[in-house]
Write a protein that holds these residues in place. Sequence first.
Motif, PDB file in Angstrom:
ATOM      1  N   GLY A  76      -4.704  39.295  -4.022  1.00 25.27           N
ATOM      2  CA  GLY A  76      -5.180  39.274  -5.400  1.00 25.27           C
ATOM      3  C   GLY A  76      -5.039  37.850  -5.974  1.00 25.27           C
ATOM      4  O   GLY A  76      -5.085  36.832  -5.134  1.00 25.27           O
ATOM      5  N   ILE A  80      -4.579  39.442 -11.438  1.00 28.72           N
ATOM      6  CA  ILE A  80      -4.678  40.829 -11.166  1.00 28.72           C
ATOM      7  C   ILE A  80      -4.569  40.881  -9.615  1.00 28.72           C
ATOM      8  O   ILE A  80      -5.170  39.769  -9.201  1.00 28.72           O
ATOM      9  CB  ILE A  80      -6.055  41.370 -11.805  1.00 28.72           C
ATOM     10  CG1 ILE A  80      -6.018  42.951 -11.695  1.00 28.72           C
ATOM     11  CG2 ILE A  80      -7.230  40.655 -11.061  1.00 28.72           C
ATOM     12  CD1 ILE A  80      -7.325  43.582 -12.277  1.00 28.72           C
ATOM     13  N   GLY A  81      -4.353  42.121  -9.011  1.00 30.47           N
ATOM     14  CA  GLY A  81      -4.380  42.139  -7.581  1.00 30.47           C
ATOM     15  C   GLY A  81      -4.029  43.308  -7.333  1.00 30.47           C
ATOM     16  O   GLY A  81      -3.575  44.250  -8.056  1.00 30.47           O
ATOM     17  N   VAL A  82      -4.006  43.712  -5.743  1.00 34.38           N
ATOM     18  CA  VAL A  82      -3.406  44.780  -5.300  1.00 34.38           C
ATOM     19  C   VAL A  82      -1.954  44.687  -4.999  1.00 34.38           C
ATOM     20  O   VAL A  82      -1.647  43.836  -4.253  1.00 34.38           O
ATOM     21  CB  VAL A  82      -4.134  45.139  -3.819  1.00 34.38           C
ATOM     22  CG1 VAL A  82      -3.836  46.478  -3.304  1.00 34.38           C
ATOM     23  CG2 VAL A  82      -5.636  45.367  -4.098  1.00 34.38           C
ATOM     24  N   LEU A 111      -5.333  48.458  -8.465  1.00 32.88           N
ATOM     25  CA  LEU A 111      -5.102  47.058  -8.794  1.00 32.88           C
ATOM     26  C   LEU A 111      -4.222  47.138 -10.118  1.00 32.88           C
ATOM     27  O   LEU A 111      -3.955  48.141 -10.868  1.00 32.88           O
ATOM     28  CB  LEU A 111      -6.518  46.424  -9.508  1.00 32.88           C
ATOM     29  CG  LEU A 111      -7.663  46.238  -8.492  1.00 32.88           C
ATOM     30  CD1 LEU A 111      -8.843  45.576  -9.440  1.00 32.88           C
ATOM     31  CD2 LEU A 111      -7.102  45.333  -7.568  1.00 32.88           C
ATOM     32  N   GLY A 113      -2.470  44.193 -13.146  1.00 35.19           N
ATOM     33  CA  GLY A 113      -2.598  43.081 -13.654  1.00 35.19           C
ATOM     34  C   GLY A 113      -2.182  43.102 -15.167  1.00 35.19           C
ATOM     35  O   GLY A 113      -1.670  43.921 -15.648  1.00 35.19           O
ATOM     36  N   ALA A 126      -9.877  49.039  -7.105  1.00 29.76           N
ATOM     37  CA  ALA A 126     -10.820  48.146  -6.733  1.00 29.76           C
ATOM     38  C   ALA A 126     -11.607  48.759  -5.492  1.00 29.76           C
ATOM     39  O   ALA A 126     -11.151  49.632  -4.725  1.00 29.76           O
ATOM     40  CB  ALA A 126      -9.729  47.022  -6.004  1.00 29.76           C
ATOM     41  N   ARG A 172      -9.080  40.472   3.128  1.00 29.24           N
ATOM     42  CA  ARG A 172      -8.626  39.734   2.214  1.00 29.24           C
ATOM     43  C   ARG A 172      -9.934  39.126   1.399  1.00 29.24           C
ATOM     44  O   ARG A 172     -10.070  38.956   0.126  1.00 29.24           O
ATOM     45  CB  ARG A 172      -7.890  38.579   2.738  1.00 29.24           C
ATOM     46  CG  ARG A 172      -6.995  37.919   1.715  1.00 29.24           C
ATOM     47  CD  ARG A 172      -6.015  37.105   2.275  1.00 29.24           C
ATOM     48  NE  ARG A 172      -4.980  37.686   3.062  1.00 29.24           N
ATOM     49  CZ  ARG A 172      -4.061  38.279   2.396  1.00 29.24           C
ATOM     50  NH1 ARG A 172      -3.571  38.059   1.210  1.00 29.24           N
ATOM     51  NH2 ARG A 172      -3.246  38.980   3.292  1.00 29.24           N
ATOM     52  N   VAL A 175     -11.663  41.891  -0.788  1.00 25.29           N
ATOM     53  CA  VAL A 175     -11.140  42.238  -2.116  1.00 25.29           C
ATOM     54  C   VAL A 175     -10.904  41.126  -2.927  1.00 25.29           C
ATOM     55  O   VAL A 175     -11.065  41.560  -4.211  1.00 25.29           O
ATOM     56  CB  VAL A 175      -9.875  42.877  -1.507  1.00 25.29           C
ATOM     57  CG1 VAL A 175      -8.871  43.265  -2.882  1.00 25.29           C
ATOM     58  CG2 VAL A 175     -10.168  44.225  -0.637  1.00 25.29           C
ATOM     59  N   VAL A 176     -10.400  39.965  -2.652  1.00 26.22           N
ATOM     60  CA  VAL A 176      -9.959  39.001  -3.385  1.00 26.22           C
ATOM     61  C   VAL A 176     -11.483  38.451  -4.165  1.00 26.22           C
ATOM     62  O   VAL A 176     -11.492  38.404  -5.594  1.00 26.22           O
ATOM     63  CB  VAL A 176      -9.476  37.944  -2.955  1.00 26.22           C
ATOM     64  CG1 VAL A 176      -9.215  36.711  -3.713  1.00 26.22           C
ATOM     65  CG2 VAL A 176      -8.001  37.927  -2.293  1.00 26.22           C
ATOM     66  N   LEU A 179     -12.379  40.715  -7.382  1.00 25.58           N
ATOM     67  CA  LEU A 179     -11.412  40.955  -8.274  1.00 25.58           C
ATOM     68  C   LEU A 179     -12.302  40.382  -9.498  1.00 25.58           C
ATOM     69  O   LEU A 179     -12.839  39.291  -9.544  1.00 25.58           O
ATOM     70  CB  LEU A 179     -10.267  40.571  -8.247  1.00 25.58           C
ATOM     71  CG  LEU A 179      -9.214  40.977  -6.984  1.00 25.58           C
ATOM     72  CD1 LEU A 179      -8.212  40.285  -6.924  1.00 25.58           C
ATOM     73  CD2 LEU A 179      -9.091  42.611  -7.124  1.00 25.58           C
TER      74      LEU A 179
END
Length: 241
Positions: A76, A80-82, A111, A113, A126, A172, A175-176, A179
């Motif tokens: 993330g 925000i992130g997993v 997610l 955040g 996500a 990675r 997903v990143v 976001l």
Amino acid sequence: MLSLRSCRISDHGCPPASRIGPRASSVLVLPRRKRRALNAPLDHRAPLVFDTRELGRRPGALKRITRSVAAPEGLGIEVIGVPQGAPLELDLRLESVMEGVLVTGTARAPLAGECVRCLEPLAQEAEAEFQELFSYPDAGDWTRTAEPGDDAEDEERLFLEDDLFDLEPVLRDAVVLSLPLQPVCREDCPGLCPECGVRLADDPEHHHDTAVDIRWAALRDFDPADHKKTPRTRGDDPQEK
């Protein structure tokens, strides 16, 4: 949803890889060769390591994999992130091609955040799509001769190791980059009061009196009616002769 990741195998009809967009410029991504150098040899028991031996290096051979894994750490950005350990659902399509194994997939994860306007916690879902070629180790030389590239492109290449590949660096990145850079709890979130910090969504009528410049504060209660001029009479002025 994220656009497809880089794929330098246009001869096999792969979609173009030029749609990542401006978000990529705001996310720090290490060169893959450097990231891979920090890792130990691949372990087939790792949740994000996949085996391609069933494909047998037969061009056109396909394999579909569905797997649920625990999200790794740091998936993330700042806001925000997993969450680490959250369920990460993977749907993969492995296809054998001349140069290696083409991996196409979708990742879905929850997610967590905070809203960048009102700072309240938020939860979203996500979904990121990706596509990557994992080359055979012995396919590097002839590929480089047929299509010479610069050093940066070579660093971005991923290779199979004993018919195994590690999906984590591709996952990675996907997903990143998918976001939102400025997540909000709702599109019309009014944010916080700039003077007192009250969440405006909880108090739509919230307001403050118009601020007065400190240089004119003494005149705030001035009433001209209380300062009407009255006719002077002889002798009012002590200096009058």
